[in-house]
Design a protein around this motif. Structure first.
Motif, PDB file in Angstrom:
ATOM      1  N   THR A 135     -19.518   6.166  24.658  1.00 15.00           N
ATOM      2  CA  THR A 135     -18.607   4.906  24.613  1.00 15.00           C
ATOM      3  C   THR A 135     -19.201   3.735  25.201  1.00 15.00           C
ATOM      4  OG1 THR A 135     -16.357   4.227  24.833  1.00 15.00           O
ATOM      5  CG2 THR A 135     -17.328   5.794  26.540  1.00 15.00           C
ATOM      6  N   THR A 136     -18.870   2.569  24.743  1.00 17.41           N
ATOM      7  CA  THR A 136     -19.213   1.417  25.367  1.00 17.41           C
ATOM      8  C   THR A 136     -18.239   0.860  26.452  1.00 17.41           C
ATOM      9  OG1 THR A 136     -18.262   0.143  23.598  1.00 17.41           O
ATOM     10  CG2 THR A 136     -20.690   0.647  23.292  1.00 17.41           C
ATOM     11  N   LYS A 137     -17.198   1.527  26.373  1.00 13.51           N
ATOM     12  CA  LYS A 137     -16.115   1.089  27.257  1.00 13.51           C
ATOM     13  C   LYS A 137     -16.461   1.546  28.735  1.00 13.51           C
ATOM     14  CE  LYS A 137     -13.118  -0.337  24.018  1.00 13.51           C
ATOM     15  NZ  LYS A 137     -12.674  -1.774  24.036  1.00 13.51           N
ATOM     16  N   GLN A 138     -15.763   0.678  29.643  1.00 10.70           N
ATOM     17  CA  GLN A 138     -16.088   1.102  30.896  1.00 10.70           C
ATOM     18  C   GLN A 138     -15.088   1.686  31.858  1.00 10.70           C
ATOM     19  OE1 GLN A 138     -19.142   0.137  32.453  1.00 10.70           O
ATOM     20  NE2 GLN A 138     -19.870  -0.195  30.053  1.00 10.70           N
ATOM     21  N   ASP A 139     -13.718   1.924  31.233  1.00 10.88           N
ATOM     22  CA  ASP A 139     -12.623   2.220  31.889  1.00 10.88           C
ATOM     23  C   ASP A 139     -11.650   3.121  30.748  1.00 10.88           C
ATOM     24  OD1 ASP A 139      -9.898   2.219  33.220  1.00 10.88           O
ATOM     25  OD2 ASP A 139     -11.227   1.784  34.880  1.00 10.88           O
ATOM     26  N   ILE A 140     -11.021   3.977  31.099  1.00  7.19           N
ATOM     27  CA  ILE A 140      -9.816   4.427  30.328  1.00  7.19           C
ATOM     28  C   ILE A 140      -8.823   3.578  29.856  1.00  7.19           C
ATOM     29  CG2 ILE A 140      -8.828   5.889  31.931  1.00  7.19           C
ATOM     30  CD1 ILE A 140      -9.554   6.949  28.448  1.00  7.19           C
ATOM     31  N   ARG A 141      -8.540   2.399  31.044  1.00  2.03           N
ATOM     32  CA  ARG A 141      -7.552   1.712  30.633  1.00  2.03           C
ATOM     33  C   ARG A 141      -7.826   0.504  29.609  1.00  2.03           C
ATOM     34  NH1 ARG A 141      -6.658   0.677  37.099  1.00  2.03           N
ATOM     35  NH2 ARG A 141      -8.926   0.644  36.821  1.00  2.03           N
ATOM     36  N   HIS A 173      -3.918   8.733  37.227  1.00  2.00           N
ATOM     37  CA  HIS A 173      -4.179   8.903  38.428  1.00  2.00           C
ATOM     38  C   HIS A 173      -5.598   8.201  38.767  1.00  2.00           C
ATOM     39  CE1 HIS A 173      -5.711  12.603  36.878  1.00  2.00           C
ATOM     40  NE2 HIS A 173      -6.462  12.633  38.149  1.00  2.00           N
ATOM     41  N   ASP A 174      -5.956   8.027  39.959  1.00  2.00           N
ATOM     42  CA  ASP A 174      -7.342   7.682  40.136  1.00  2.00           C
ATOM     43  C   ASP A 174      -7.919   8.587  41.216  1.00  2.00           C
ATOM     44  OD1 ASP A 174      -7.001   5.155  38.945  1.00  2.00           O
ATOM     45  OD2 ASP A 174      -6.826   3.828  40.338  1.00  2.00           O
ATOM     46  N   VAL A 175      -9.293   8.772  40.950  1.00  7.00           N
ATOM     47  CA  VAL A 175     -10.037   9.746  42.049  1.00  7.00           C
ATOM     48  C   VAL A 175     -11.365   8.861  42.188  1.00  7.00           C
ATOM     49  CG1 VAL A 175     -11.077  11.956  42.177  1.00  7.00           C
ATOM     50  CG2 VAL A 175      -9.277  11.780  41.035  1.00  7.00           C
ATOM     51  N   GLU A 176     -11.681   8.506  43.405  1.00  6.53           N
ATOM     52  CA  GLU A 176     -12.794   7.654  43.692  1.00  6.53           C
ATOM     53  C   GLU A 176     -13.195   6.666  43.025  1.00  6.53           C
ATOM     54  OE1 GLU A 176     -16.008  10.680  44.085  1.00  6.53           O
ATOM     55  OE2 GLU A 176     -14.820  11.913  45.743  1.00  6.53           O
ATOM     56  N   GLY A 177     -12.166   6.048  42.378  1.00  7.69           N
ATOM     57  CA  GLY A 177     -12.187   4.661  41.921  1.00  7.69           C
ATOM     58  C   GLY A 177     -12.264   4.877  40.418  1.00  7.69           C
ATOM     59  N   VAL A 200      -8.210  12.730  30.163  1.00  6.42           N
ATOM     60  CA  VAL A 200      -9.305  12.011  29.555  1.00  6.42           C
ATOM     61  C   VAL A 200      -9.620  10.991  30.615  1.00  6.42           C
ATOM     62  CG1 VAL A 200      -8.611  12.189  27.065  1.00  6.42           C
ATOM     63  CG2 VAL A 200      -7.777  10.383  28.391  1.00  6.42           C
ATOM     64  N   CYS A 201     -11.040  10.673  30.590  1.00  7.50           N
ATOM     65  CA  CYS A 201     -11.676   9.601  31.420  1.00  7.50           C
ATOM     66  C   CYS A 201     -12.832   8.991  31.090  1.00  7.50           C
ATOM     67  CB  CYS A 201     -11.659  10.180  32.883  1.00  7.50           C
ATOM     68  SG  CYS A 201     -12.737  11.429  32.830  1.00  7.50           S
ATOM     69  N   ILE A 202     -13.407   7.945  31.410  1.00  4.75           N
ATOM     70  CA  ILE A 202     -14.531   7.438  31.063  1.00  4.75           C
ATOM     71  C   ILE A 202     -15.529   7.144  32.302  1.00  4.75           C
ATOM     72  CG2 ILE A 202     -15.804   5.140  30.207  1.00  4.75           C
ATOM     73  CD1 ILE A 202     -13.456   4.747  28.318  1.00  4.75           C
ATOM     74  N   GLY A 203     -16.858   7.532  32.053  1.00  6.54           N
ATOM     75  CA  GLY A 203     -17.875   7.202  32.997  1.00  6.54           C
ATOM     76  C   GLY A 203     -19.219   7.723  32.412  1.00  6.54           C
ATOM     77  N   ASN A 204     -20.319   7.139  33.017  1.00 12.29           N
ATOM     78  CA  ASN A 204     -21.667   7.674  32.512  1.00 12.29           C
ATOM     79  C   ASN A 204     -21.778   6.965  31.091  1.00 12.29           C
ATOM     80  OD1 ASN A 204     -22.474   8.745  35.227  1.00 12.29           O
ATOM     81  ND2 ASN A 204     -20.956  10.326  34.603  1.00 12.29           N
ATOM     82  N   GLY A 205     -21.141   6.132  30.519  1.00 11.34           N
ATOM     83  CA  GLY A 205     -21.112   5.768  29.322  1.00 11.34           C
ATOM     84  C   GLY A 205     -20.699   6.693  28.164  1.00 11.34           C
ATOM     85  N   ARG A 206     -19.775   7.551  28.788  1.00  7.84           N
ATOM     86  CA  ARG A 206     -19.195   8.736  28.165  1.00  7.84           C
ATOM     87  C   ARG A 206     -17.613   8.470  28.037  1.00  7.84           C
ATOM     88  NH1 ARG A 206     -23.546  12.731  30.666  1.00  7.84           N
ATOM     89  NH2 ARG A 206     -25.311  11.893  29.898  1.00  7.84           N
ATOM     90  N   PHE A 233     -10.325  18.927  37.329  1.00 12.12           N
ATOM     91  CA  PHE A 233     -11.374  17.951  36.523  1.00 12.12           C
ATOM     92  C   PHE A 233     -11.807  16.598  36.954  1.00 12.12           C
ATOM     93  CE2 PHE A 233     -13.047  15.364  33.069  1.00 12.12           C
ATOM     94  CZ  PHE A 233     -14.266  16.206  32.471  1.00 12.12           C
ATOM     95  N   GLN A 234     -13.209  16.144  37.329  1.00  7.86           N
ATOM     96  CA  GLN A 234     -13.642  15.054  37.986  1.00  7.86           C
ATOM     97  C   GLN A 234     -14.882  15.066  37.362  1.00  7.86           C
ATOM     98  OE1 GLN A 234     -13.476  14.862  42.242  1.00  7.86           O
ATOM     99  NE2 GLN A 234     -11.804  15.893  42.307  1.00  7.86           N
ATOM    100  N   ILE A 235     -15.276  13.756  37.129  1.00  6.05           N
ATOM    101  CA  ILE A 235     -16.494  13.397  36.701  1.00  6.05           C
ATOM    102  C   ILE A 235     -17.250  12.736  37.920  1.00  6.05           C
ATOM    103  CG2 ILE A 235     -16.007  13.002  34.397  1.00  6.05           C
ATOM    104  CD1 ILE A 235     -15.968   9.764  34.786  1.00  6.05           C
ATOM    105  N   PHE A 236     -18.620  12.629  37.916  1.00  4.46           N
ATOM    106  CA  PHE A 236     -19.446  12.126  38.624  1.00  4.46           C
ATOM    107  C   PHE A 236     -20.536  11.545  38.247  1.00  4.46           C
ATOM    108  CE2 PHE A 236     -20.356  16.577  38.737  1.00  4.46           C
ATOM    109  CZ  PHE A 236     -21.843  16.479  38.482  1.00  4.46           C
ATOM    110  N   ASN A 237     -21.114  10.453  38.767  1.00  2.00           N
ATOM    111  CA  ASN A 237     -22.490   9.714  38.404  1.00  2.00           C
ATOM    112  C   ASN A 237     -23.628  10.615  38.037  1.00  2.00           C
ATOM    113  OD1 ASN A 237     -20.821   7.158  38.293  1.00  2.00           O
ATOM    114  ND2 ASN A 237     -21.485   6.882  40.540  1.00  2.00           N
TER     115      ASN A 237
END
Length: 238
Positions: A135-141, A173-177, A200-206, A233-237
């Motif tokens: 995805t090209t989006k930066q944030d699920i919001r 909810h937010d986890v580490e930004g 659902v969430c967005i990070g790492n271009g995904r 469930f959490q994502i990390f860089n």
């Protein structure tokens, strides 16, 4: 409402379907390695405390450089292990950048189109699946508020077109930004009703989607365990 043109196209087939059980992966668990440096193995520097460039100090620095990455990784593994709840097993995907817990006893299966799936072989509707798309989006919001995103995803992506769906709750909810949306919903088919949770969430271009659930008749028994799965469930860089 959220436009389908802006939402990722992630067709999500239920892993509980008997035609999508795939092949089992047995025993794919990694053991963490404890790396311990005993004091008697390190060179002593007490005899010449003022000689900062002496052989003892250089050897100690060399050992430190070698050991530091191992200690760092061990600390990360220990931290995650400490967060693991009784009755659950951890999953860490270092390539795609996510972690979560799943109930002990569930088996890993291969399902086409899903990044990772674990399920109960006796109760086929009890499973957890992870889906990842670019995805090209930066944030699920960026897709809109939780209620609107949840309704669109459930109707168009997370359930079959033949199922009747109902969104029960949508939260953020937010986890580490990082922002996460979590949905509780029901998907009713002619011969069963699945009570499900999805985050659902967005990070790492995904765009990450993790979904778990159970047959409605077993929801009260399973809901706490299923909530542990999506909450973990959490994502990390990467």
């Amino acid at each position: 409402m959220v436009s389908l043109l802006t939402l990722p196209s992630i067709h999500h087939a239920w892993p509980g379907s008997s035609t999508q059980l795939g092949l089992y992966r047995h025993g794919q668990f990694r053991r963490s390695i404890a790396f311990v440096v005993r004091s008697e193995h390190l060179p002593s520097t007490s005899a010449s405390p003022c000689k900062e460039d002496g052989p003892g100090r250089r050897q100690l620095l060399a050992v430190g450089v070698t050991v530091a990455p191992w200690l760092f990784m061990s600390q990360q593994a220990a931290t995650f292990a400490a967060e693991t709840k009784k009755g659950f097993l951890p999953v860490t995907d270092k390539k795609d950048g996510y972690t979560f817990l799943y109930p002990f006893g569930w088996q890993e299966v291969v399902v086409e189109g899903q990044d990772k799936v674990f399920k109960d072989v006796i109760e086929p509707l009890e499973s957890v699946s992870v889906n990842i798309i670019p995805t090209t989006k930066q944030d699920i919001r960026d897709f809109g508020p939780p209620q609107e995103v949840g309704e669109t995803l459930i109707q168009k992506v997370l359930a079959s077109p033949t199922q009747k769906t109902k969104l029960i709750e949508a939260t953020e909810h937010d986890v580490e930004g990082k922002s996460y949306y979590t949905f509780e919903f029901i998907a009713k088919a002619p011969n069963y009703t699945r009570h499900a949770l999805s985050t659902v969430c967005i990070g790492n271009g995904r765009f990450y989607t993790v979904t778990t659930g159970a047959n409605e008749r077993r929801w009260e028994k399973m809901k706490d365990r299923l909530k542990t799965v999506v909450d973990s469930f959490q994502i990390f860089n990467v």
